[in-house]
Every structure is written in structure tokens, then in C-alpha cells.
Design a protein around this motif. Structure first.
Motif, PDB file in Angstrom:
ATOM      1  N   ASP A  99       0.832  -1.204   0.000  1.00 36.24           N
ATOM      2  CA  ASP A  99       0.000   0.000   0.000  1.00 36.24           C
ATOM      3  C   ASP A  99       0.867   1.255   0.000  1.00 36.24           C
ATOM      4  OD1 ASP A  99      -2.542   1.168  -0.032  1.00 36.24           O
ATOM      5  OD2 ASP A  99      -2.518   1.487   2.124  1.00 36.24           O
ATOM      6  N   LEU A 100       1.897   1.284   0.838  1.00 30.74           N
ATOM      7  CA  LEU A 100       2.790   2.441   0.912  1.00 30.74           C
ATOM      8  C   LEU A 100       3.618   2.590  -0.356  1.00 30.74           C
ATOM      9  CD1 LEU A 100       4.064   2.103   4.598  1.00 30.74           C
ATOM     10  CD2 LEU A 100       2.317   3.663   3.739  1.00 30.74           C
ATOM     11  N   TYR A 101       4.057   1.461  -0.916  1.00 24.48           N
ATOM     12  CA  TYR A 101       4.862   1.495  -2.141  1.00 24.48           C
ATOM     13  C   TYR A 101       4.050   2.046  -3.311  1.00 24.48           C
ATOM     14  CZ  TYR A 101       7.461  -0.165  -6.217  1.00 24.48           C
ATOM     15  OH  TYR A 101       8.119  -0.238  -7.411  1.00 24.48           O
ATOM     16  N   GLU A 102       2.823   1.590  -3.454  1.00 24.62           N
ATOM     17  CA  GLU A 102       1.980   2.049  -4.561  1.00 24.62           C
ATOM     18  C   GLU A 102       1.667   3.535  -4.462  1.00 24.62           C
ATOM     19  OE1 GLU A 102      -0.505  -1.985  -5.764  1.00 24.62           O
ATOM     20  OE2 GLU A 102      -1.366  -0.595  -4.311  1.00 24.62           O
ATOM     21  N   LYS A 103       1.633   4.064  -3.248  1.00 22.12           N
ATOM     22  CA  LYS A 103       1.344   5.487  -3.063  1.00 22.12           C
ATOM     23  C   LYS A 103       2.601   6.344  -3.078  1.00 22.12           C
ATOM     24  CE  LYS A 103      -2.993   4.904  -0.610  1.00 22.12           C
ATOM     25  NZ  LYS A 103      -3.147   3.519  -1.090  1.00 22.12           N
ATOM     26  N   GLY A 104       3.775   5.696  -3.147  1.00 20.85           N
ATOM     27  CA  GLY A 104       5.018   6.445  -3.192  1.00 20.85           C
ATOM     28  C   GLY A 104       5.492   6.940  -1.843  1.00 20.85           C
ATOM     29  N   TYR A 105       4.959   6.361  -0.749  1.00 25.94           N
ATOM     30  CA  TYR A 105       5.360   6.795   0.586  1.00 25.94           C
ATOM     31  C   TYR A 105       6.690   6.171   1.010  1.00 25.94           C
ATOM     32  CZ  TYR A 105       0.459   8.259   0.944  1.00 25.94           C
ATOM     33  OH  TYR A 105      -0.771   8.840   0.742  1.00 25.94           O
ATOM     34  N   VAL A 106       7.063   5.042   0.392  1.00 27.49           N
ATOM     35  CA  VAL A 106       8.364   4.425   0.647  1.00 27.49           C
ATOM     36  C   VAL A 106       9.044   4.226  -0.703  1.00 27.49           C
ATOM     37  CG1 VAL A 106       7.648   3.285   2.775  1.00 27.49           C
ATOM     38  CG2 VAL A 106       7.407   2.078   0.605  1.00 27.49           C
ATOM     39  N   SER A 107      10.365   4.290  -0.704  1.00 25.66           N
ATOM     40  CA  SER A 107      11.110   4.170  -1.948  1.00 25.66           C
ATOM     41  C   SER A 107      11.302   2.708  -2.334  1.00 25.66           C
ATOM     42  CB  SER A 107      12.476   4.843  -1.803  1.00 25.66           C
ATOM     43  OG  SER A 107      13.261   4.165  -0.843  1.00 25.66           O
ATOM     44  N   LYS A 108      11.576   2.483  -3.600  1.00 23.70           N
ATOM     45  CA  LYS A 108      11.836   1.128  -4.083  1.00 23.70           C
ATOM     46  C   LYS A 108      13.067   0.545  -3.408  1.00 23.70           C
ATOM     47  CE  LYS A 108      12.749  -1.498  -8.322  1.00 23.70           C
ATOM     48  NZ  LYS A 108      12.929  -1.429  -9.788  1.00 23.70           N
TER      49      LYS A 108
END
Length: 293
Positions: free
Chosen positions: A88-97
């Protein structure tokens, strides 16, 4: 497929039993938490807490504050909520790859409800042992993730989580994702429940001792393995339960991989980390269990 074709009624019944197990034991406890965590990650409060935990998360594990909050949610709620939150956080860009792998390893935990309530109190009839297993579980996960911080030297980029104003969309999106997630959990439980029955029919568990059968069943599905191992209340059986729960078994791994693969997490290194975490957790649980058993 061959098993299903040869005996469709038998294994359809196994699937039904797995679904019943999910509906009675897993759905009531997990679905509300899936919904609430999905909703929480979309609230302004999550932004405030991310800022609060950012220094500890950055220095201790080289992850962002948003990732630190996800780890706390995972430790309180259990599988597979941590993996769902990472995606969820990855898809929203809240955490980096760059930080998703370390974060996925940190957010792969069970919660007090299972280790203390189910394994400790219900299976071993010892709540104190359940708390020791939970402590060992957390130490195994956190210690390995602390070591993973040395694989990178840069601090994670601090991302600002934008506040969301449309409450109706937030609730609707959270509910939809939670329903899909809990159905995936139910499907994996039902399938692996049937796989366990197939192994039994093949004679895989014949002439096995309780410990060996518990380990084999636990590597497939951790709950049934812990139930068998708890028939003998010893430091070794407690440690093996802690190992199985920390590793998760194939059933839990499939649930997590279903989310983490979409977050571009490399699966084989993730499984290797889980094995290391499980080994440390099991060893710690054995030493601690010696003090009360």
C-alpha cells in the motif's frame, strides 16, 4: 490436479474444511485489522506518527518514518497485514523502491493475538511462555533487519504523506482492498489445507514421531504444526514453534508474496532472510524457555 480428478469429493471436502477454518478463526480476527490498517495509512494521523518515528526508523533500520509505522502495525496485527501495508505504501510512493526489501523483512511478523493467545495460552496452556515466544520472535526479526541496515549507507528519502480530504473515497478504497486481501488469505489457507490432506494420503506422515510430523506440517501451515508440537511441553517444542511461526510456513509465505511481488521485492532473498530470522528466534526461544519449563 491428479488428486482432485481421482477423488474430487474428498478434496472438495478438504477445501471446505479449510474455508471453514478461515471463516471461523481467521476472518473475524484479521479482516477488521486489514480494514483499519488500510484506513489508517490514508489518515493524517499516519503522517504525524511517521514524522515521530522517522529518526528511530532511519538510524536503526535505514527505512523511512512511514515504513517504521508499517512495522509497528505489523507487530501489533500479524501476518499478512505487514506485507499488505508495504504494498500500500509502495503504490502510493510513501516508501522508496530501494527500501522495500528491508521494510518487507521488518514487516513480516505475527502479533500477540496468535503467539500469546493461541500458541501460548490455548496450545501450551502457558501464557507466560507465549510472551517469551513473542519476545523471541520479535528479537529474531529485529536483529536481522538491524544487520540489513549495513547493506546501505544512505538515509531513506523523507517523503511527505499528503493528507486526504475525501473521506468517502478513503473508506471505500480501504474496504475494497481489505475484502480482496482477506479473500486471498482464505484461498491460500483452503488450498494448503487440502495439500496437507494429500500428503497425509500419500503416507508422508506415517511412522513419524510427533515432533517430526509437527515440523513437516508446520513448514506447510504453521498452525497445525504448532498444535502437534504443543502436545509435548518442552523447551525444544516451544523453540520449534517459534521457528515455524517466524518463518511462517508456505501458507503464510504465499500470502505475503502475493503482495510483495507487486512491490518489486525479490522473493528468494526474502525467504532466505525469513529462515535466518526463524533460526535466531528459535534459538532465543529455547534459551528463554529453559527458565520456565
Amino acid at each position: 490436479m491428479t488428486f482432485f480428478f481421482l477423488s474430487p469429493a474428498r478434496y472438495a471436502e478438504s477445501i471446505s474444511e479449510g474455508i471453514s477454518l478461515w471463516a471461523v478463526s481467521v476472518l473475524p480476527a484479521t479482516f477488521p485489522l486489514l480494514f483499519l490498517t488500510a484506513l489508517f495509512t490514508r489518515m493524517r494521523l499516519y503522517k504525524l506518527l511517521s514524522r515521530a518515528v522517522s529518526p528511530i526508523a532511519g538510524k536503526g533500520f535505514r527505512i523511512s518514518g512511514a515504513g517504521g509505522c508499517a512495522a509497528i502495525l505489523s507487530m501489533l496485527s500479524g501476518y499478512p497485514i505487514g506485507a499488505r501495508t508495504v504494498l500500500d505504501l509502495y503504490e502510493k510512493g510513501y516508501v522508496s523502491k530501494e527500501e522495500t526489501f528491508r521494510l518487507s523483512c521488518l514487516c513480516s511478523t505475527t502479533g500477540p493475538m496468535f503467539l500469546v493467545g493461541v500458541v501460548g495460552s490455548a496450545m501450551f496452556r502457558n501464557a507466560a511462555l507465549g510472551w517469551l515466544l513473542l519476545l523471541s520472535h520479535y528479537l529474531g526479526v529485529l536483529s536481522v533487519c538491524f544487520l540489513l541496515r549495513f547493506t546501505v549507507k544512505t538515509q531513506p528519502i523523507k517523503k511527505i504523506i499528503p493528507p486526504l480530504s475525501n473521506g468517502e473515497n478513503v473508506i471505500s478504497e480501504s474496504l475494497t482492498q481489505s475484502v480482496i486481501s482477506i479473500l486471498c488469505v482464505g484461498g491460500s489457507i483452503a488450498v494448503f489445507y487440502a495439500f496437507g490432506q494429500m500428503l497425509s494420503d500419500l503416507g508422508a506422515f506415517l511412522e513419524m514421531g510427533t515432533t517430526a510430523e509437527g515440523i513437516l506440517r508446520g513448514l506447510l501451515e504453521m498452525t497445525s504444526g504448532c498444535a502437534l508440537l504443543s502436545q509435548s511441553v518442552t523447551p525444544l517444542s516451544a523453540a520449534l514453534c517459534c521457528f515455524l511461526v517466524t518463518f511462517g510456513g508456505l501458507c503464510v509465505l504465499v500470502q505475503q508474496i502475493a503482495y510483495l511481488s507487486h512491490a518489486k521485492v525479490k522473493i528468494l532473498p526474502f525467504v532466505a532472510v525469513k529462515l535466518l530470522q526463524a533460526a535466531i528466534a528459535g534459538g532465543t526461544a529455547y534459551l528463554l524457555a529453559l527458565t520456565i519449563l
